[in-house]
Design a protein around this motif. Structure first.
Motif, PDB file in Angstrom:
ATOM      1  N   ALA A   1      -0.155   3.291   8.221  1.00 56.56           N
ATOM      2  CA  ALA A   1       1.138   3.877   7.858  1.00 56.56           C
ATOM      3  C   ALA A   1       1.421   3.715   6.374  1.00 56.56           C
ATOM      4  O   ALA A   1       2.019   4.607   5.735  1.00 56.56           O
ATOM      5  N   GLN A   2       0.997   2.597   5.800  1.00 54.27           N
ATOM      6  CA  GLN A   2       1.201   2.379   4.374  1.00 54.27           C
ATOM      7  C   GLN A   2       0.331   3.321   3.539  1.00 54.27           C
ATOM      8  O   GLN A   2       0.771   3.800   2.489  1.00 54.27           O
ATOM      9  N   VAL A   3      -0.891   3.580   4.007  1.00 55.66           N
ATOM     10  CA  VAL A   3      -1.751   4.519   3.287  1.00 55.66           C
ATOM     11  C   VAL A   3      -1.169   5.929   3.351  1.00 55.66           C
ATOM     12  O   VAL A   3      -1.215   6.683   2.368  1.00 55.66           O
ATOM     13  N   ARG A   4      -0.604   6.285   4.486  1.00 57.92           N
ATOM     14  CA  ARG A   4       0.046   7.597   4.577  1.00 57.92           C
ATOM     15  C   ARG A   4       1.223   7.691   3.598  1.00 57.92           C
ATOM     16  O   ARG A   4       1.477   8.746   3.007  1.00 57.92           O
ATOM     17  N   GLU A   5       1.939   6.592   3.414  1.00 56.39           N
ATOM     18  CA  GLU A   5       3.028   6.581   2.449  1.00 56.39           C
ATOM     19  C   GLU A   5       2.486   6.722   1.026  1.00 56.39           C
ATOM     20  O   GLU A   5       3.077   7.422   0.187  1.00 56.39           O
ATOM     21  N   LEU A   6       1.370   6.081   0.736  1.00 56.15           N
ATOM     22  CA  LEU A   6       0.726   6.264  -0.565  1.00 56.15           C
ATOM     23  C   LEU A   6       0.358   7.733  -0.775  1.00 56.15           C
ATOM     24  O   LEU A   6       0.584   8.292  -1.861  1.00 56.15           O
TER      25      LEU A   6
ATOM     26  N   ILE B   1      -8.143   5.708  -1.341  1.00 57.51           N
ATOM     27  CA  ILE B   1      -6.801   5.360  -1.840  1.00 57.51           C
ATOM     28  C   ILE B   1      -6.457   3.895  -1.565  1.00 57.51           C
ATOM     29  O   ILE B   1      -6.355   3.093  -2.481  1.00 57.51           O
ATOM     30  N   GLY B   2      -6.239   3.518  -0.308  1.00 61.82           N
ATOM     31  CA  GLY B   2      -5.945   2.130   0.029  1.00 61.82           C
ATOM     32  C   GLY B   2      -6.983   1.590   0.988  1.00 61.82           C
ATOM     33  O   GLY B   2      -7.344   2.249   1.967  1.00 61.82           O
TER      34      GLY B   2
ATOM     35  N   LYS C   1       4.380   0.871  -5.530  1.00 62.77           N
ATOM     36  CA  LYS C   1       5.517   1.374  -4.765  1.00 62.77           C
ATOM     37  C   LYS C   1       5.409   1.107  -3.267  1.00 62.77           C
ATOM     38  O   LYS C   1       6.359   1.379  -2.525  1.00 62.77           O
ATOM     39  N   VAL C   2       4.258   0.626  -2.823  1.00 60.00           N
ATOM     40  CA  VAL C   2       4.068   0.297  -1.406  1.00 60.00           C
ATOM     41  C   VAL C   2       3.624  -1.160  -1.314  1.00 60.00           C
ATOM     42  O   VAL C   2       2.490  -1.492  -1.664  1.00 60.00           O
ATOM     43  N   ALA C   3       4.522  -2.017  -0.887  1.00 59.00           N
ATOM     44  CA  ALA C   3       4.226  -3.452  -0.824  1.00 59.00           C
ATOM     45  C   ALA C   3       3.319  -3.762   0.358  1.00 59.00           C
ATOM     46  O   ALA C   3       3.470  -3.201   1.442  1.00 59.00           O
TER      47      ALA C   3
END
Length: 487
Positions: free
Chosen positions: A12-17, A185-186, A217-219
């Motif tokens: 989910a964090q990678v999708r936010e990135l 990316i992540g 921007k994504v902790a």
């Protein structure tokens, strides 16, 4: 070897990135997809420069779009390409559909996958599933994965091996066994623990040229452990400056566990190591390592003086669960000293369920299950969640051992990537407990001692197997390499 980022992310964090890159940086999704396809194809050519035939397995999502871009690049340099589609590519959406259409314009062809096909190619490309897989793989996709694993040793996975849960490292029914995985990316946290080591192969990272500010921007509170440089010792140091470690353990028949923990603490630099053990073998315990100060103790009262002298206490190696063991265990945890609790100390802890900030717990999955009162399979299903749950329940630092050992504090989890299958032998956990205690004795903060101890322990094993291989590796084989690494 490529230097990888330390920070790890959930899907989910990678999708936010991805969203930030597209909406705030103005980089179109098709451009990111093109960069991903180019990254995979570039590494494919580096790893298999003589490959002439490429088979690409494409699913129904964006991962398939990456696959069609890879296939188009292969066609462009004159390779023989077969794309096996597991869903009608005309039904693809958005950027994946654009990638497919561009591949067809480049005179590429698509073959619908059938389970009885014989796949022959120099390299297979896995572009079936990305990070969005949320249920077990079944049907034609399961057939395709089994076909890939059966027919080809050279497999490159796009972002994650299809069927691997990118958050947990667990297998969703079945998964592609890749030779290498190019991830974007992540770095996904599931690539580094659980069963991932048997499926990812070499992990290659591409940022896709995403601006560095995006990552701020994504902790994320999950990260890989990296080795720290140890400070040089003062020329005037003496043994009292480097800590006094006490090992409490070694019931009848298990004296070796306490002995190995003690030597490990010495080998990483502890100034003094005492062993409190069963009176029957105390006099024999240090015959092969006379630097250990061994004491026979029959009860908590006799242990008291040794507890007072120590800076850090390891309780559990070979301790057993007898009345004698329980009495010594309770005495140790009631002291105000820093504790490393391992082995039977953890089994005893599961019955008293106390919570303290001043200890490091080092369970393997079975011991973790007892601490959480669940099945071992539940622990392995999601190791990150299990490690965090133990920390929340018992406090301190939790070291959940296994492939991709996790070190959980109250607000973060570190992952160690050192170690090998040769470590699946008796005594390895005792050595680790001693290593961590030895570092604490020298002044390392508990979190640093746990993280660096796990990393060094695995690295010592990695160095040891270079000489003679993984099978037959003994816990005591790590000792000279531990000394080498801390220097």
């Amino acid at each position: 070897m490529q230097k990888l980022p330390t920070k790890l992310y959930r899907a989910a964090q990678v999708r936010e990135l991805d969203r930030i890159v597209m909406t705030e940086c103005g980089i179109p999704g098709i451009e990111l997809m093109s960069r991903a396809g180019n990254a995979v194809f570039r590494h494919l050519r580096i790893k298999w420069p003589n490959a002439k035939t490429i088979s690409v397995f494409c699913g129904s999502g964006n991962n398939a779009g990456d696959g069609y871009i890879i296939a188009g690049l292969a066609v462009g340099v004159g390779l023989k390409v077969i794309v096996y589609a597991l869903s009608d590519p005309e039904n693809l959406k958005g950027n994946a559909l654009i990638a497919y259409q561009d591949y067809i314009k480049a005179k590429g062809t698509v073959t619908p996958f059938q389970a009885d096909m014989v796949i022959k190619a120099d390299v297979l490309v896995d572009a079936l599933f990305g990070t969005g897989l949320s249920k077990p793989v079944t049907g034609v996709y399961e057939q395709a994965i089994r076909n890939i694993n059966k027919n080809q040793p050279n497999v490159i996975a796009v972002d994650v091996p299809s069927g691997l849960n990118s958050d947990t490292g667990n297998i969703m029914g079945c998964a592609v066994k890749a030779t290498c995985t190019v991830t974007f990316i992540g770095l996904k946290q599931g690539l580094y623990t659980g069963l991932a080591a048997d499926y990812c192969g070499e992990i290659i990272y591409s940022s896709l040229a995403v601006p560095k500010d995006v990552f701020k921007k994504v902790a994320s509170n999950i990260y890989r452990v990296v080795k720290k440089t140890f400070p040089q010792r003062s020329r005037c140091t003496h043994k009292g400056d480097n800590g006094h470690v006490l090992i409490v353990g070694g019931d009848r028949g298990y004296s070796g566990a306490a002995r190995m923990a003690g030597e490990a603490a010495l080998r990483v630099g502890a100034g003094l190591v005492s062993v409190a053990t069963h009176t029957e073998h105390a006099a024999l315990l240090n015959l092969g390592r006379p630097e250990l100060m061994c004491h026979g103790v029959g009860n908590a009262e006799q242990l008291s003086a040794l507890l007072d002298k120590a800076n850090v206490i390891v309780v559990g190696p070979g301790l057993g669960q007898s009345k004698w063991a329980a009495e010594l265990f309770i005495a140790a945890i009631k002291s105000s000293k820093m504790l490393v609790i391992d082995a039977d100390g953890l089994n005893l802890l599961a019955h008293v369920a106390e919570k303290h900030a001043n200890w490091i717990l080092t369970p393997h999955p079975g011991e973790a299950a007892r601490l959480l009162q669940c099945a071992t399979a539940d622990v392995q299903q999601d190791r990150y969640t299990a490690a965090a749950a133990i920390q929340s329940k018992y406090g301190g630092i939790v070291v959940l051992k296994g492939t991709g050992t996790l070190i959980a504090g109250h607000d973060d989890i570190a992952v160690s990537t050192t170690g090998n299958p040769g470590m699946a032998s008796g005594g390895m956990g005792d050595v680790l407990a001693g290593v961590i205690a030895g570092l604490i004795g020298q002044g390392f903060l508990p979190k640093d001692a746990a993280q660096q101890g796990v990393y060094l322990h695995g690295m010592a094993a990695d160095l040891a197997v270079k000489q003679a291989g993984e099978r037959g590796l003994l816990a005591s084989d790590l000792m000279p390499y531990l000394r080498q690494l801390v220097n």
